[in-house]
Structure formats: structure tokens, C-alpha cells
Design a protein around this motif. Sequence first.
Motif, PDB file in Angstrom:
ATOM      1  N   ARG A 104       0.845  -1.180   0.000  1.00 43.53           N
ATOM      2  CA  ARG A 104       0.000   0.000   0.000  1.00 43.53           C
ATOM      3  C   ARG A 104       0.883   1.234   0.000  1.00 43.53           C
ATOM      4  O   ARG A 104       1.739   1.368   0.877  1.00 43.53           O
ATOM      5  CB  ARG A 104      -0.816  -0.041   1.302  1.00 43.53           C
ATOM      6  CG  ARG A 104      -2.186   0.514   1.197  1.00 43.53           C
ATOM      7  CD  ARG A 104      -2.965   0.184   2.439  1.00 43.53           C
ATOM      8  NE  ARG A 104      -2.451   0.762   3.667  1.00 43.53           N
ATOM      9  CZ  ARG A 104      -3.210   1.324   4.605  1.00 43.53           C
ATOM     10  NH1 ARG A 104      -4.519   1.368   4.434  1.00 43.53           N
ATOM     11  NH2 ARG A 104      -2.697   1.789   5.701  1.00 43.53           N
ATOM     12  N   ASP A 105       0.703   2.108  -0.981  1.00 46.09           N
ATOM     13  CA  ASP A 105       1.444   3.369  -0.992  1.00 46.09           C
ATOM     14  C   ASP A 105       1.050   4.159   0.256  1.00 46.09           C
ATOM     15  O   ASP A 105      -0.141   4.379   0.498  1.00 46.09           O
ATOM     16  CB  ASP A 105       1.099   4.152  -2.267  1.00 46.09           C
ATOM     17  CG  ASP A 105       1.880   5.446  -2.357  1.00 46.09           C
ATOM     18  OD1 ASP A 105       2.660   5.575  -3.313  1.00 46.09           O
ATOM     19  OD2 ASP A 105       1.698   6.324  -1.490  1.00 46.09           O
ATOM     20  N   GLU A 106       2.053   4.567   1.043  1.00 48.45           N
ATOM     21  CA  GLU A 106       1.733   5.203   2.335  1.00 48.45           C
ATOM     22  C   GLU A 106       1.044   6.552   2.191  1.00 48.45           C
ATOM     23  O   GLU A 106       0.326   6.982   3.081  1.00 48.45           O
ATOM     24  CB  GLU A 106       2.999   5.321   3.191  1.00 48.45           C
ATOM     25  CG  GLU A 106       3.407   3.967   3.752  1.00 48.45           C
ATOM     26  CD  GLU A 106       4.609   4.021   4.667  1.00 48.45           C
ATOM     27  OE1 GLU A 106       5.079   5.123   4.988  1.00 48.45           O
ATOM     28  OE2 GLU A 106       5.078   2.931   5.048  1.00 48.45           O
ATOM     29  N   GLN A 107       1.251   7.218   1.042  1.00 44.84           N
ATOM     30  CA  GLN A 107       0.608   8.524   0.838  1.00 44.84           C
ATOM     31  C   GLN A 107      -0.804   8.364   0.267  1.00 44.84           C
ATOM     32  O   GLN A 107      -1.780   8.858   0.823  1.00 44.84           O
ATOM     33  CB  GLN A 107       1.432   9.399  -0.131  1.00 44.84           C
ATOM     34  CG  GLN A 107       2.896   9.553   0.259  1.00 44.84           C
ATOM     35  CD  GLN A 107       3.069  10.101   1.670  1.00 44.84           C
ATOM     36  OE1 GLN A 107       2.305  10.948   2.127  1.00 44.84           O
ATOM     37  NE2 GLN A 107       4.067   9.591   2.389  1.00 44.84           N
ATOM     38  N   THR A 108      -0.891   7.645  -0.858  1.00 46.44           N
ATOM     39  CA  THR A 108      -2.181   7.571  -1.556  1.00 46.44           C
ATOM     40  C   THR A 108      -3.069   6.445  -1.019  1.00 46.44           C
ATOM     41  O   THR A 108      -4.265   6.414  -1.291  1.00 46.44           O
ATOM     42  CB  THR A 108      -1.969   7.295  -3.054  1.00 46.44           C
ATOM     43  OG1 THR A 108      -1.375   5.987  -3.180  1.00 46.44           O
ATOM     44  CG2 THR A 108      -1.050   8.331  -3.695  1.00 46.44           C
ATOM     45  N   LEU A 109      -2.472   5.484  -0.288  1.00 43.52           N
ATOM     46  CA  LEU A 109      -3.144   4.275   0.218  1.00 43.52           C
ATOM     47  C   LEU A 109      -3.554   3.335  -0.921  1.00 43.52           C
ATOM     48  O   LEU A 109      -4.270   2.362  -0.700  1.00 43.52           O
ATOM     49  CB  LEU A 109      -4.369   4.613   1.090  1.00 43.52           C
ATOM     50  CG  LEU A 109      -4.127   5.499   2.307  1.00 43.52           C
ATOM     51  CD1 LEU A 109      -5.416   5.670   3.112  1.00 43.52           C
ATOM     52  CD2 LEU A 109      -3.038   4.934   3.213  1.00 43.52           C
ATOM     53  N   GLU A 110      -3.087   3.624  -2.149  1.00 39.16           N
ATOM     54  CA  GLU A 110      -3.410   2.756  -3.292  1.00 39.16           C
ATOM     55  C   GLU A 110      -2.547   1.491  -3.236  1.00 39.16           C
ATOM     56  O   GLU A 110      -1.338   1.568  -2.986  1.00 39.16           O
ATOM     57  CB  GLU A 110      -3.108   3.479  -4.616  1.00 39.16           C
ATOM     58  CG  GLU A 110      -4.107   4.539  -4.997  1.00 39.16           C
ATOM     59  CD  GLU A 110      -5.509   3.966  -5.215  1.00 39.16           C
ATOM     60  OE1 GLU A 110      -5.618   2.939  -5.901  1.00 39.16           O
ATOM     61  OE2 GLU A 110      -6.471   4.534  -4.665  1.00 39.16           O
ATOM     62  N   LYS A 187     -13.170   2.287  12.758  1.00 32.14           N
ATOM     63  CA  LYS A 187     -12.970   3.179  11.596  1.00 32.14           C
ATOM     64  C   LYS A 187     -11.513   3.169  11.158  1.00 32.14           C
ATOM     65  O   LYS A 187     -10.668   2.514  11.777  1.00 32.14           O
ATOM     66  CB  LYS A 187     -13.354   4.602  11.994  1.00 32.14           C
ATOM     67  CG  LYS A 187     -12.527   5.129  13.155  1.00 32.14           C
ATOM     68  CD  LYS A 187     -12.855   6.561  13.491  1.00 32.14           C
ATOM     69  CE  LYS A 187     -11.946   7.022  14.614  1.00 32.14           C
ATOM     70  NZ  LYS A 187     -12.170   8.317  15.131  1.00 32.14           N
ATOM     71  N   LEU A 188     -11.238   3.955  10.122  1.00 32.56           N
ATOM     72  CA  LEU A 188      -9.852   4.214   9.706  1.00 32.56           C
ATOM     73  C   LEU A 188      -9.470   5.601  10.208  1.00 32.56           C
ATOM     74  O   LEU A 188     -10.324   6.497  10.251  1.00 32.56           O
ATOM     75  CB  LEU A 188      -9.745   4.217   8.182  1.00 32.56           C
ATOM     76  CG  LEU A 188     -10.005   2.904   7.446  1.00 32.56           C
ATOM     77  CD1 LEU A 188      -9.850   3.116   5.948  1.00 32.56           C
ATOM     78  CD2 LEU A 188      -9.064   1.817   7.933  1.00 32.56           C
ATOM     79  N   ASN A 189      -8.183   5.788  10.541  1.00 30.01           N
ATOM     80  CA  ASN A 189      -7.754   7.147  10.890  1.00 30.01           C
ATOM     81  C   ASN A 189      -7.262   7.874   9.638  1.00 30.01           C
ATOM     82  O   ASN A 189      -7.316   7.323   8.527  1.00 30.01           O
ATOM     83  CB  ASN A 189      -6.726   7.145  12.039  1.00 30.01           C
ATOM     84  CG  ASN A 189      -5.374   6.573  11.614  1.00 30.01           C
ATOM     85  OD1 ASN A 189      -5.118   6.379  10.422  1.00 30.01           O
ATOM     86  ND2 ASN A 189      -4.531   6.302  12.582  1.00 30.01           N
ATOM     87  N   GLU A 190      -6.739   9.092   9.800  1.00 28.51           N
ATOM     88  CA  GLU A 190      -6.367   9.916   8.649  1.00 28.51           C
ATOM     89  C   GLU A 190      -5.195   9.306   7.876  1.00 28.51           C
ATOM     90  O   GLU A 190      -4.956   9.655   6.714  1.00 28.51           O
ATOM     91  CB  GLU A 190      -6.062  11.366   9.077  1.00 28.51           C
ATOM     92  CG  GLU A 190      -4.963  11.575  10.098  1.00 28.51           C
ATOM     93  CD  GLU A 190      -5.345  11.175  11.538  1.00 28.51           C
ATOM     94  OE1 GLU A 190      -6.477  10.685  11.762  1.00 28.51           O
ATOM     95  OE2 GLU A 190      -4.494  11.342  12.434  1.00 28.51           O
ATOM     96  N   ASN A 191      -4.450   8.365   8.488  1.00 26.62           N
ATOM     97  CA  ASN A 191      -3.348   7.704   7.782  1.00 26.62           C
ATOM     98  C   ASN A 191      -3.752   6.351   7.209  1.00 26.62           C
ATOM     99  O   ASN A 191      -2.914   5.583   6.742  1.00 26.62           O
ATOM    100  CB  ASN A 191      -2.154   7.511   8.732  1.00 26.62           C
ATOM    101  CG  ASN A 191      -1.653   8.824   9.265  1.00 26.62           C
ATOM    102  OD1 ASN A 191      -1.519   9.793   8.508  1.00 26.62           O
ATOM    103  ND2 ASN A 191      -1.408   8.894  10.566  1.00 26.62           N
ATOM    104  N   GLY A 199      -1.994  -1.692  14.675  1.00 23.03           N
ATOM    105  CA  GLY A 199      -0.805  -1.066  14.095  1.00 23.03           C
ATOM    106  C   GLY A 199      -0.476  -1.669  12.743  1.00 23.03           C
ATOM    107  O   GLY A 199      -1.362  -2.177  12.050  1.00 23.03           O
ATOM    108  N   ASP A 200       0.787  -1.622  12.362  1.00 17.99           N
ATOM    109  CA  ASP A 200       1.223  -2.147  11.066  1.00 17.99           C
ATOM    110  C   ASP A 200       1.526  -3.639  11.223  1.00 17.99           C
ATOM    111  O   ASP A 200       2.524  -4.021  11.849  1.00 17.99           O
ATOM    112  CB  ASP A 200       2.462  -1.378  10.586  1.00 17.99           C
ATOM    113  CG  ASP A 200       2.824  -1.759   9.162  1.00 17.99           C
ATOM    114  OD1 ASP A 200       2.957  -2.975   8.879  1.00 17.99           O
ATOM    115  OD2 ASP A 200       2.956  -0.865   8.317  1.00 17.99           O
TER     116      ASP A 200
END
Length: 209
Positions: A104-110, A187-191, A199-200
Amino acid sequence: MSKVTVINHPLIQHKLRILRDQNTGTKDFRALVNEIATLMAYEVSREMQLEDVEIQTPVAKTTVKQLTGKKVAIVPILRAGLGMVDGVVNLIPAAKIGHIGMYRDEQTLEPHEYFIKLPEDIQKREVIIVDPMLATGGSAKDAIEALKKRGAKAIKLMVLVSAPEGIKTIQETHPDVDIYTAALDEKLNENGYIVPGLGDAGDRLFGTK
Ligand code: PRP
Ligand code: URA
């Protein structure tokens, strides 16, 4: 629409509680992910088909049940899904194992696919995709698409922790794929992390952070 089964057996809830704790280290985290996967596999395999077969016990002839129908393929989404494979294999030792690499791209989440290798007869197998986390659902959605493109028809998705957003993504894009989860979080947070989540999953499993 995809059926969602929350497998909240007391043993699973207890193990999940330890898994979520930020003080749980890599060694225990890895062991617990596998243990929960074994317990979940018991439920995920509940609808496997049986046939009658006649056998001779030391005492008498009798008719008993044995598994029939489709053979199984376990497909972990790399990396974190790898942590669940041994747990499922404990219960279904004859299963073949495919792999789908997805990050998962950490910025776009794609999600981005970087590897795929499946059993040749994947179209004849019942596929259990395993991944600890269903967050936006992007990785699982693309993994299911990649499997369907290669002929897989009977697919189940088994995850430890899901967010409502991820469940919705799969229900909308792959309504034929049933989802099994040990927990349905808030839910999901902003990241794009599941709250409260754990966590990860990849980093905690492999000790990379
Ligand atoms: C994690 C997790 C899922 C994905 C879930 O993998 O294991 O595959 O994120 O997020 P999504 O539902 O929003 O797609 P990650 O991309 O961090 O890769 P890793 O397993 O290699 O750490
Ligand atoms: N991937 C993870 O590993 N954890 C999350 O909470 C979301 C995606």
C-alpha cells in the motif's frame, strides 16, 4: 452480497487482545497470528463438502464421512498474510499455497501488485485469501481481481481485523466473496490505519520497525 462472519470465539478474542497490545513483541505476535488463523480456519472450513464412504473398523463395517469436493488453495497477501499460512495449514495440510505481493502506498493508500504465483489448477480450488488487515479494502479487492483473472471462482477472504470501509469495498466490488474476520473495528484514521486496530501488521510480524 458478501456474507460477513465475525468469528468471535472467546479464545480468539483473548488472543486478539494480546495481539493488539503495543507491548506484545514480535515473537509472541507471530505465534498469536498463527494460532488465531488456526482457530478461524476451523470456522471457515465449516461448509466443506462430505461424502459417505464405507470402512472396516477393528470391530465392524460402517459408513462414515470423508471430505470431497474442491481442494483448497491458501493465498496470503504479502507480506503480512504470510503470518497466517502455517496456522491454516495446521488444519488443512493438503492445501496448496499461492502468493500475491501487494503493498500500500503510504501517501495515496493505493495498493500495488509486485508478485503473483498461484497453483496451476487454481480455477478448480476453493481459495482462502489470508491477510491480517482489511483497512480501505484496496489490497484485498485487487488481490481478488488478480485471482479471478486467472480463473479462480470460489474465493473466501479471511482477515483478523477489519474496518467498515474495507468490508464495504469488498461487498461492493466482489459480492460473491464471503468475508471472515476476528474483529470488526470502528474506523480508519487519517493515515488509513484501523482504529483501534493493532498497528502495522507486517512490521509487527517481521520486526521491521
Ligand atoms: C497491509 C495489510 C494489507 C493492507 C491493508 O499491508 O497487510 O495487505 O495493508 O490495507 P488496505 O485494506 O487499505 O489495502 P501493507 O501494504 O502494509 O504491506 P506489508 O504487508 O508488506 O507490510
Ligand atoms: N495495514 C496495517 O498493517 N494496519 C492497518 O491498520 C491498516 C493497514
